[in-house]
Design a protein around this motif. Structure first.
Motif, PDB file in Angstrom:
ATOM      1  N   ALA A  12      54.467   7.365  77.225  1.00 48.93           N
ATOM      2  CA  ALA A  12      53.824   7.462  75.918  1.00 48.93           C
ATOM      3  C   ALA A  12      54.591   8.414  75.010  1.00 48.93           C
ATOM      4  O   ALA A  12      54.821   8.115  73.838  1.00 48.93           O
ATOM      5  CB  ALA A  12      52.387   7.942  76.071  1.00 48.93           C
ATOM      6  N   SER A  13      55.002   9.553  75.570  1.00 54.98           N
ATOM      7  CA  SER A  13      55.743  10.498  74.731  1.00 54.98           C
ATOM      8  C   SER A  13      57.064   9.910  74.288  1.00 54.98           C
ATOM      9  O   SER A  13      57.550  10.190  73.207  1.00 54.98           O
ATOM     10  CB  SER A  13      56.015  11.795  75.483  1.00 54.98           C
ATOM     11  N   TYR A  70      51.724  11.410  85.395  1.00 60.44           N
ATOM     12  CA  TYR A  70      52.635  11.997  84.416  1.00 60.44           C
ATOM     13  C   TYR A  70      53.598  10.953  83.862  1.00 60.44           C
ATOM     14  O   TYR A  70      53.921  10.947  82.676  1.00 60.44           O
ATOM     15  CB  TYR A  70      53.457  13.118  85.055  1.00 60.44           C
ATOM     16  N   LEU A 122      52.120   8.867  81.255  1.00 57.62           N
ATOM     17  CA  LEU A 122      51.983   9.612  80.007  1.00 57.62           C
ATOM     18  C   LEU A 122      53.341   9.896  79.375  1.00 57.62           C
ATOM     19  O   LEU A 122      53.475   9.902  78.154  1.00 57.62           O
ATOM     20  CB  LEU A 122      51.243  10.928  80.266  1.00 57.62           C
ATOM     21  N   SER A 133      57.531   6.814  73.636  1.00 53.25           N
ATOM     22  CA  SER A 133      57.312   5.871  72.526  1.00 53.25           C
ATOM     23  C   SER A 133      57.184   6.626  71.217  1.00 53.25           C
ATOM     24  O   SER A 133      57.408   6.076  70.149  1.00 53.25           O
ATOM     25  CB  SER A 133      56.121   4.950  72.766  1.00 53.25           C
ATOM     26  N   PHE A 134      56.829   7.896  71.324  1.00 56.59           N
ATOM     27  CA  PHE A 134      56.739   8.765  70.155  1.00 56.59           C
ATOM     28  C   PHE A 134      58.060   8.807  69.390  1.00 56.59           C
ATOM     29  O   PHE A 134      58.095   8.845  68.174  1.00 56.59           O
ATOM     30  CB  PHE A 134      56.356  10.159  70.652  1.00 56.59           C
ATOM     31  N   ILE A 135      59.175   8.791  70.106  1.00 54.08           N
ATOM     32  CA  ILE A 135      60.450   8.800  69.404  1.00 54.08           C
ATOM     33  C   ILE A 135      61.109   7.433  69.426  1.00 54.08           C
ATOM     34  O   ILE A 135      62.295   7.297  69.218  1.00 54.08           O
ATOM     35  CB  ILE A 135      61.417   9.849  70.005  1.00 54.08           C
ATOM     36  N   LEU A 138      48.096   4.091  73.871  1.00 53.69           N
ATOM     37  CA  LEU A 138      47.469   5.395  73.735  1.00 53.69           C
ATOM     38  C   LEU A 138      48.108   6.172  72.594  1.00 53.69           C
ATOM     39  O   LEU A 138      47.450   6.767  71.765  1.00 53.69           O
ATOM     40  CB  LEU A 138      47.683   6.147  75.046  1.00 53.69           C
ATOM     41  N   TYR A 139      49.427   6.135  72.569  1.00 52.21           N
ATOM     42  CA  TYR A 139      50.108   6.948  71.583  1.00 52.21           C
ATOM     43  C   TYR A 139      49.863   6.440  70.176  1.00 52.21           C
ATOM     44  O   TYR A 139      49.553   7.197  69.268  1.00 52.21           O
ATOM     45  CB  TYR A 139      51.607   7.012  71.881  1.00 52.21           C
ATOM     46  N   ASP A 140      49.989   5.125  70.009  1.00 49.71           N
ATOM     47  CA  ASP A 140      49.777   4.595  68.666  1.00 49.71           C
ATOM     48  C   ASP A 140      48.323   4.709  68.252  1.00 49.71           C
ATOM     49  O   ASP A 140      48.010   4.784  67.076  1.00 49.71           O
ATOM     50  CB  ASP A 140      50.244   3.139  68.601  1.00 49.71           C
TER      51      ASP A 140
END
Ligand SMILES: Nc1ncnc2c1ncn2[C@@H]1O[C@H](COP(=O)(O)OP(=O)(O)OP(=O)(O)O)[C@@H](O)[C@H]1O
Ligand SMILES: Nc1ncnc2c1ncn2[C@@H]1O[C@H](COP(=O)(O)OP(=O)(O)OP(=O)(O)O)[C@@H](O)[C@H]1O
Ligand SMILES: [Mg+2]
Ligand SMILES: [Mg+2]
Lengths: 332, 322, 516, 295, 316
Positions: D231-232, D225, D228, D234-236, D251-253
């Motif tokens: 990764a979330s 978790y 991951l 990095s989303f913001i 992964l996110y990009d």
């Protein structure tokens, strides 16, 4: 229908352990007839519970490594039967009262529902019928206020009550064979007497056979037709009850009888068999009892005695049974 | 026997709430221990017998302070247990031990026997690991087990073996009082003798007091100096062992003694069988609690609660004993 | 419009000279149907006066209209006004209104509505400052509005027409009727508001009594004709999901398609790609408030180190366009002065670095992650600056932090971001380079002087000269650099006809019909 | 009382070595556990040696002419939108990702265990207060925490760890407390209380080990978790700052390219899956090893 | 027990008090203010100041807090700075979608996970066990944004079975409601399923070794009864704990899933508000979430007492 209900032939149980396999039950032979109560006594840790679990087909693996021999019940070898068939026998034709009543009851269910289940597994009963019968059973085993107790959880009961719940559960289906593993250890003598009477009634009305595992030789004396004495995984003596008490032929049995504290009489230091139980991973050669035996000779150290029939029904595994028999003849 | 009691119980009570239904509403009490008083002297073995479910284990658990009493007072070494300081409490914990009725569940399934037996030492003394191991091995021997068993886990033992482990643990710290809740019930007679002898030896050596709860009356008689008989939360009779067995007074005691199984198949005892239901501890009978099953019941028994009256060291709670 | 001056690795492959246009305009318009538009963001509110968000303006500019507006090329044209007249002194501007224009509530639009709306705007708008030259508004008669200005202004009309800051006309008293919180926007537009389920959808329906203005439709003006019965805007923020929804037919038009998806779309039979280079303008700002970019040589070094085409390639997959100035090439304001630009010259850049005494100190490019292309541009610039030996880090912040902590605080060395187009060059130059309003600490009195002059000069020819000078000065001073124009990419179902993309970045759903 | 003397006096070190050896022997009987340990070790080793193993510089080696190229002999795992070598980025990303998840899970588990033990064991008011605090803490969305923390302390790996630890700690506390509630009622706990064992001893030696299996599961799962979650973040823009690679941000990009360039996400995804597999196998093995009944 | 519940509900008040203070401080200490976000990158300092004034952001913090707090006590959570809508309305509008999503996700994860966990415990160390664990593992290591996108690609784009985005209220059209939430619930539930599977397995393994399980077998109970009735009930404590905990994680997960599937839920609202620094909305949502958590943990605690009758909250 034959008289023989259960016939155990050459039962052997090995457990896996860090030091290699250990044999906790070795080549055990015995039988139980219909309506008969057979006592099973012996040293703590000698394999009584394991043998009975083997009959029930409930030895866990791991750690069991090997279960050998044959267990004949109504012409079927239980060790070779299918799981489903075994299941239909368990609790129905053979039931067991476990030694450790606290850990043997499911803590998450009321005791009542656990007794109900025993019936529901094998009979088509309505739940309220089952409940009525369960309450009746609870009453039979001497639990007061069974309607209330029915709804209680195991942890709310006293040790003896739990044990009686176990007994009620075992009786639920009127089995043909009850294996009672120390069923009355937690009971006071009045209740114990009541339970023993109950078992006796059962035997008379349904021809139920009982294997009574106990340490209380008084209980044996009162209830059993025949007695098996076990030591270190083996049966060392087998005899009708009176014969065993009167004409003890094995030194271990002799030691046991001597160890009973007496209610009457002055206070003396209690007798106990000298030495301690052999280590299973390192059994003595020859007779397993010889290191603790006052009759032991060099032969005992070398050769394992065979089991011999002295008189009909009285079988002993000892090189010196004659000598012992001579000493004990006459009895009480 | 010195005159200063080690343990004094005064009118001790322990009630369990009964809860039922989805919301577990409380519906009255089980009066498991209902006004028990007695003294226990240093070096004495006090036998406690009684009907299953009459509150013996509960009494034991209250004495060792696993539960708080609902009412009444416990004094240990003349100090009120309820108001002990932390330090005194720790000393109390060292001096009072318990052998549990259910040996298996009182052993941590994840601990090896060796560790279980070393635990009391690591709590109360500053022994090195090696010393502790040696002491644990010695304990195992004393209760007739092999020191090699130290490497095993509880589930790998038979019932009697577990019971002996429990005993060994209670002995470890040389306590002043051991509450023995059916300590030998799962032992074969030979080992039972061995254990009883061991307890007696210990008593001689160190003067430990024992509160000995058991059902096997011959054992109780053998080991106890005094014996109390409990019925439904209260003591109904209390006397020295000899006296009680020779001269039982209370009808319940008599029933009890008559129910001891014969020692030999040919000896059949005259047994008094109780009629009537065992009463409900949540709603015990008014008056003498035994009256519902007593063969000698009279009117007064249904009205008044009999008190424990002592006549030359033999106390009985019965209206019919004058 | 024009596609990318494509490089070897562009997704678009070839120039897409508005293939949509020819096809889209064929056939006869049909009325009816529901047009579902997938947008990248939901509305935030229904009051355009106080809104600051593009995602509010896109749908609501279909509902409400302005006095004057911009055409396709950002020229200012009348919309609700017939025309305008500026007095000799430049301080009075008179707008005769079109007659017969009705609001969605059935009332005719009159001068008092205009007065009310603009006055309200000047009270509640976030950028009311753009109207600071207005002294008073007079409703001369029902169909004439007169604006009295404090001084002549070259930007007044542009402010009125600025869709970025839309002073739309609403019926008088609307805010009061709705407890100062407009929840049912009413306007004169071709579509009228039905409902807004926040986070889910905004529904508009055709306004049958819509009165179009005269002339060819262009920009927000001209003869706008609503054909579809209903327009539904659905926010679907994840770009790939928006595209999927288009592919599965859940929506008819998707905005904000990512450049990288253009290739995938161009092979589709059922979908039409509309693509335009937009006026969305990407920049690189220098921070003057701390070293090293307070040093002109350092800024010049950067200017010479940068290869804008590479940025376009990376950040827009080659679909955007290199920007040399904030002024968009296709507009009136564009000239050679705006076209002139630095060309990459690494030797010179290194030389300048040395002269500036740069010694490998760490330099940070700040940017935000709100838009995919910011980060890409920043990373590209980073790698380019590394080539001349600068030690560069990229700092990617969350948007709000970026705005407050970096952009508005001027607390950065280099900052990368972009803005949406404005009709008048002043609206960018003044905000970004005037010492009174910029945040990066740039101050040049001559620049301030030029910008002030641009404000008050009314003659647009003169103003054009002024802004040529501004741009020249900017090129020398390097307060910021223009980097690229980001493309507008939209895609729609082939049965959606008449759709024309616009470099200004506003999808327009009038004059389109569903040919199903 | 007779004292048994150990016939062979063993020295301390050899005893210790013996201990290790027997432990290992018992552990190594579970083949899947050994496999798990092997996987984890290899991953950690790769992470540690990543700078030596990467064929390209994961950050510097941009190649705009070779963007989103599919896997080939030069770029084993293909390239990303900047033409950077994904193989190199995945190797380097291991460092950051493993550091973040290992550290945040360890910290949060440590805090959570303490709070959970205390809360479940002491019950009553303490439990109520602590658990309501946990409720309150849980209701703060992770992003808000992350933003606040990073704003206060700056956007760096350390703060990502702190942010995740703050988010996970209450969850560990919850789990531990739940198990403690039922374990503390067991009779062996009573037995230690009678002996005078301190609360600390009871908690650490008797209750905690019996809570271990759910805890091990939670820890190994949260490890995944955490990777991951980064990764979330990095989303913001709050994750590991680009262009430094982490499995999460790759992964996110890469998610935008799932259709046309699945390799961008598949390889870091697999890296996560394999690491988690290793950890879980190891965790389950450890669980079995610690459960005497499985022996 | 009734008093226990009452006590717990009552203890919500201090939680909310603390949460409200902390959340207020936290949101106001976070850099970036709503005015700046609203104005974007080319606001002038003057515009900024004006807007801040208008939003009341330049008042002293304690005054702002006090204002908000007093209103909160009367049930008024204020209005959104961005949309000017009432925060309570915003939450009420959006809560159902999120709750439905979480509920279905939980259901899905439980429906997948518990059977898988049981299978692997019962068939310990067999191929069944390994397969089940592999599935669980995949669940654990797939990020939900990825799972969501994959599901959309597969089930919306290629198969066309489900819509890719949007939300329909259950009251409007039940079928359509489930159709819209199926994929997101799966995307959300999958991640949770992994840990629940493993928890079930481990807990079961432990319980299956207990003596009382042997008793049920001795009574002749079928494996079904042994496992589904007795072993499962006794294994439930860690399982419901983790499900309760996951409720929290799910709420966090909805942020991503709601964004991907464009579901108008509380998660999206919260993220948007955080991005916009829409203070009243953030504060309101967090308070609402805190209430939900307190209730959830109450339910979990009640379930504990159901599954383990020894647990008695009255006694502590
Ligand atoms: N799971 C196990 N692993 C290893 N050894 C075991 C296991 N279970 C039992 N044993 C050993 O097997 C032997 C026989 O045990 P069993 O329970 O049959 O004894 P018992 O005769 O019933 O004794 P008791 O009268 O004390 O109950 C004991 O020595 C015990 O230590
Ligand atoms: N935790 C509990 N909750 C409710 N009732 C209990 C609890 N523990 C014991 N009881 C009740 O208290 C009474 C006394 O129990 P206790 O265990 O003390 O009996 P006991 O004398 O030890 O009996 P036994 O000889 O059978 O062990 C019983 O009626 C029992 O049901
Ligand atoms: Mg046994
Ligand atoms: Mg008891």
């Amino acid at each position: 229908m034959s008289k023989r209900l259960l016939d155990v032939k050459g039962l052997t149980v090995q457990f896996d352990s860090p030091v290699g396999p250990i044999e906790v039950v070795s080549d055990v032979h015995f039988h139980v007839n219909r309506g008969e109560t057979v006592g099973l006594v012996g040293e703590s840790g000698c394999g009584k519970s394991v043998s009975s679990l083997a009959i029930m087909g409930l030895i866990p693996s791991p750690p069991a490594k090997k279960i050998g021999g044959e267990i004949w019940f109504q012409d079927k070898n239980l060790l070779a039967e299918s799981r489903d068939h075994l299941r239909s026998i368990r609790g129905n034709k053979i039931s067991m009262i476990f030694q450790d009543p606290m850990s043997s009851l499911d803590p998450a269910f009321t005791v009542g529902s656990q007794i109900d289940e025993a019936m529901q597994f094998h009979q088509k009963v309505q739940s309220n019928e089952a409940k009525d019968r369960s309450i009746e059973l609870l009453r039979l085993v001497g639990i007061s206020n069974p309607e209330l107790r029915y709804h209680e959880y195991p942890h709310q009961l006293s040790g003896g009550m739990r044990q009686r719940v176990m007994i009620a559960m075992a009786l639920a289906c009127n089995p043909q064979l009850i294996i009672a593993d120390e069923p009355t250890t937690a009971l006071d003598v009045t209740v114990q007497a009541q339970i023993l009477d109950l078992l006796n009634d059962l035997r008379q009305s349904f021809e139920t056979a009982i294997i009574m595992i106990t340490h209380d030789l008084g209980v044996v004396a009162e209830t059993c037709d025949r007695v098996l004495v076990m030591y270190a995984g083996q049966i060392v003596e087998e005899a009708p009850t009176e014969v065993l008490f009167d004409r003890t032929a094995h030194p271990y049995t002799e030691g046991l009888l001597k160890s009973i504290p007496k209610v009457s009489g002055a206070k003396v230091k209690l007798y106990s068999i000298p030495g301690s139980v052999p280590n299973q991973s390192d059994m003595p050669k020859g007779c397993r009892f010889h290191p603790r035996c006052s009759y032991a000779t060099s032969r005992c150290q070398e050769q394992d005695p065979p089991i011999e029939e002295l008189t009909p029904g009285h079988r002993v595994k000892c090189w010196h049974s004659d000598q012992i028999l001579r000493r004990n003849r006459g009895g009480v | 026997m010195t005159a200063i009691p080690l343990l004094e119980l005064t009118d001790l009570k322990k009630y369990y709430p009964i809860r039922q239904g989805l919301l577990r509403k409380q519906k009255g009490y089980v009066k498991a221990v209902d006004g028990v008083s007695f003294n226990l002297f240093p070096g004495e073995t006090f036998g406690l017998v009684g009907e299953s479910g009459c509150g013996k284990s509960t009494l034991g658990r209250v004495i060792v302070q696993l539960m708080e009493a609902t009412a009444g007072e416990i004094r240990f070494g003349q100090k009120n247990v309820a108001s002990m300081s932390a330090k005194e409490k720790q000393a109390f914990r060292r001096q009072v031990q318990m052998i549990f009725q259910d040996p298996f569940s009182s052993l941590n399934p994840r601990q090896k026997i060796g560790d279980i037996l070393e635990e009391p030492y690591s709590i109360h003394s500053k022994h090195s690991k090696q010393e502790r191991e040696e002491k644990a091995a010695a304990l195992l021997r004393r209760v007739g087990l092999d020191p090699l068993h130290a490497e095993r886990y509880p589930h790998q033992f038979s019932g009697g073996q577990r019971q002996r482990i429990g005993i060994a643990r209670a002995l470890a710290l040389n306590p002043q009082l051991i509450v023995c809740d059916e300590p030998v019930s799962a032992l074969d007679v030979s080992i039972q003798s061995q254990i009883i002898n061991l307890l007696e030896e210990l008593q001689e050596e160190s003067g430990v007091s024992l509160l000995f709860i058991a059902h096997d009356l011959s054992v109780v008689k053998h080991i106890s100096h005094r014996i109390a008989v409990m019925y439904l939360g209260s003591i109904v009779e209390m006397a020295t062992a000899e006296e009680l067995f020779l001269n039982p007074q209370h009808p319940y005691t008599r029933t009890l003694l008559s129910s001891i199984p014969a020692e030999h198949p040919r000896l059949k005892r005259e047994r008094i069988t109780l009629v009537g239901e065992i009463p409900n501890p949540a709603n015990p009978p008014i008056g003498c609690k035994f009256h519902t099953r007593c063969p000698y019941v009279e009117d007064i028994c249904k009205r008044d609660v009999p008190v424990l009256k002592e006549i030359s060291g033999h106390a009985v709670a019965c209206h019919l004993i004058k | 419009g024009c596609g990318g001056n494509a490089s070897s690795n562009n997704l678009a492959g070839q120039n897409s000279e508005k293939p949509a246009d020819t096809q889209a305009n064929s056939g006869t318009p049909k009325t009816g149907g529901t047009l579902i538009v997938g947008t990248s963001a939901d509305l935030t509110k229904l009051d355009l006066h106080s809104s600051t968000v593009l995602s509010d303006r896109i749908p609501l500019l279909h509902v409400q209209e302005m006095l004057v507006t911009i055409d396709e090329k950002m020229n200012i044209i009348p919309l609700l006004a017939e025309k305008w007249e500026t007095s000799q002194d430049g301080k009075t501007v008179t707008f005769p209104l079109r007659k017969g224009v009705t609001f969605h509530n059935g009332k005719e639009m009159k001068s008092e509505d205009v007065k009310y709306s603009i006055e309200r705007f000047m009270k509640v708008a976030a950028r009311k400052g753009e109207f600071s030259m207005v002294e008073s508004i007079e409703s001369k008669d029902d169909f004439t509005v007169v604006f009295h200005l404090k001084e002549p202004s070259g930007v007044f009309l542009a402010s009125l027409a600025n869709p970025y800051n839309p002073a739309v006309i609403m019926p008088k008293g609307i805010a009061e009727e709705q407890n100062d919180n407009i929840v049912t926007p009413i306007g004169t537009g071709p579509f009228q508001f039905v409902k807004w389920e926040q986070g889910k959808q905004l529904v508009l329906k055709r306004f049958d009594k819509y009165m179009p203005a005269a002339g060819e439709t262009s920009g927000f003006g001209g003869a706008k004709k609503p054909y579809v019965d209903e327009v539904v805007f659905k926010p679907i923020s994840e770009a790939s999901v928006r595209l999927t929804a288009l592919e599965t037919g859940e929506i008819d038009l998707a905005t904000d398609i990512l450049p990288k998806d253009v290739k995938r779309l161009s092979t589709s039979k059922d979908l039409v790609l509309s693509q335009e280079t937009s006026m969305n303008w990407g920049y690189l700002f220098f921070g003057f408030k701390k070293p090293p970019f307070d040093n002109l040589k350092m800024r010049q070094a950067v200017a010479y180190a940068i290869n804008k085409k590479e940025i376009v390639d990376v950040a827009t997959w080659g679909l955007g366009k290199v920007a040399s100035s904030p002024v968009y090439p296709e507009t009136e304001w564009y000239s050679d002065a705006h076209a002139a630009d630095y060309q990459q010259d690494l030797e010179k850049a290194k030389q300048l670095l040395k002269e500036a005494g740069y010694n490998g100190e760490k330099i940070t490019i700040s940017t935000a992650k709100a838009y995919d292309h910011h980060q890409k541009a920043a990373l590209t610039i980073q790698s380019q600056l590394k080539k001349i030996g600068m030690n560069v880090d990229v700092e990617v912040l969350e948007w709000a932090s970026f705005i407050s902590e970096r952009a508005n605080a001027g607390d950065y060395q280099l900052a990368v971001s972009h803005i949406t187009p404005r009709p008048d060059p002043n609206q960018i130059y003044y905000a970004y380079t005037h010492s009174k309003s910029n945040f990066n600490g740039y101050h040049n009195p001559r620049m301030d002087e030029l910008l002030e002059k641009g404000l008050t000069t009314v003659d647009q020819k003169q103003r054009k000269e002024i802004y040529n000078d501004v741009q020249k000065l900017l090129r020398e001073d390097l307060s910021f650099m223009s980097t690229y124009y980001y493309p507008v990419i939209e895609a729609h179902q082939a049965y959606l006809k008449g759709y024309i993309p616009w470099s200004a970045g506003y999808p327009r759903l009038w004059n389109v019909w569903l040919d199903k | 009382m007779e004292i048994v003397h150990n016939p062979v006096k063993t020295t301390k070190t050899s005893r210790f070595r013996d201990h290790i050896r027997t432990t290992w022997r018992a552990f190594s009987r579970r083949r899947t556990a050994v496999l798990g340990l092997a996987i984890v070790s290899v991953v950690v080793l790769i992470a540690a040696l990543a700078p030596l193993l990467t064929p390209f510089d994961p950050v510097e080696d941009v190649d705009y002419g070779n963007r989103i190229a599919s896997p080939s002999s030069t770029n084993l795992f293909g390239t990303d939108e900047f033409g950077r070598d994904i193989f190199s980025r995945v190797l380097m990303g291991a460092q950051v990702s493993i550091a973040i998840s290992a550290a945040s899970v360890t910290i949060s588990a440590a805090i959570g265990i303490i709070v959970g033990l205390v809360s479940g064991y002491y019950g009553k008011v303490i439990d109520n207060v602590l658990m309501r605090l946990v409720d309150g803490l849980m209701s703060f969305p992770p992003i808000l925490f992350a933003i606040a923390l990073m704003a206060a302390l700056g956007n760096n790996t350390g703060n990502i760890i702190v942010a995740l630890a703050v988010v996970y700690a209450p969850l560990f506390a919850r789990l531990v407390r739940g198990t403690v509630l039922s374990v503390k009622k067991r009779e062996y706990v009573d037995a230690i209380r009678v002996m005078g064992g301190s609360h600390i001893r009871i908690l650490l030696k008797h209750i905690l080990p019996n809570c271990l299996s759910p805890l091990l599961i939670q820890m190994t799962t949260y490890f995944a978790y955490a990777i991951l979650a980064e990764a979330s973040l990095s989303f913001i823009g709050l994750g590991v700052p680009q262009p430094e690679p982490s499995w999460g941000n790759i992964l996110y990009d890469g998610r935008q390219y799932m259709l046309e360039a699945p390799w961008i996400t598949i390889f870091p995804g697999m890296a996560i899956a394999i690491t988690v597999l290793g950890l879980n196998l190891f965790g389950d093995g450890l669980r079995d090893y610690l459960d005497p009944r499985m022996k | 027990m009734a008093t226990f519940i009452a006590k717990r509900v009552f203890s919500m008040i201090p939680v909310l008090l603390v949460v409200s203070v902390v959340v207020f401080l936290l949101v106001h200490l976070v850099p970036g203010d709503p005015a700046a976000v609203m104005l974007g990158s080319e606001a002038t300092p003057q515009q900024l100041a004006e807007l801040q004034e208008e939003l009341g952001l330049n008042k002293p913090l304690q005054e702002q807090f006090f204002n908000w707090f007093v209103h909160m006590l009367s049930g008024d959570l204020g209005n959104s700075l961005v949309s000017n809508k009432e925060v309570t309305t915003l939450i009420i509008e959006r809560l159902p979608a999120t709750m439905a999503l979480i509920l279905y996700a939980l259901l899905i994860s439980v429906v997948i996970a518990i059977p898988l966990g049981i299978i692997s415990a019962v068939r310990h160390n067999t191929r069944w066990d390994y397969t089940a664990m592999l599935i669980a593992l995949i669940g654990v290591s797939i990020p939900n944004f990825w799972a969501g996108l994959l599901l959309i690609m597969a089930f919306s784009l290629h198969l066309g079975w489900f819509p890719s985005t949007g939300y329909v209220e259950i009251t409007k059209n039940i079928w359509s409601h489930f159709e819209h939430l199926a994929l997101p619930a799966f995307a959300l539930g999958f991640l949770q399923a992994g840990i629940v599977t493993r928890m079930t397995r481990s807990s079961m393994l432990e319980v299956l070794k207990q003596d009382y399980i042997r008793t049920i077998r001795a009574k002749g109970g079928t494996e079904k009864v042994v496992i589904l009735k007795h072993a499962l009930k006794n294994s439930m404590i860690p399982i419901i704990t983790i499900i309760g905990i996951n409720f929290g994680l799910l709420l966090g997960g909805t942020v991503v899933v709601e964004t991907i599937f464009s579901i108008p839920g509380i998660g999206q609202l919260l993220v948007q508000s955080v991005f916009n620094r829409d203070y009243p909305v953030i504060q309101g949502v967090i308070l609402c979430v805190a209430v939900i958590y307190v209730l959830i943990s109450l339910v979990v605690d009640l379930l504990y007492a159901y599954f383990d009758p020894k647990i008695d909250y009255n006694e502590g």
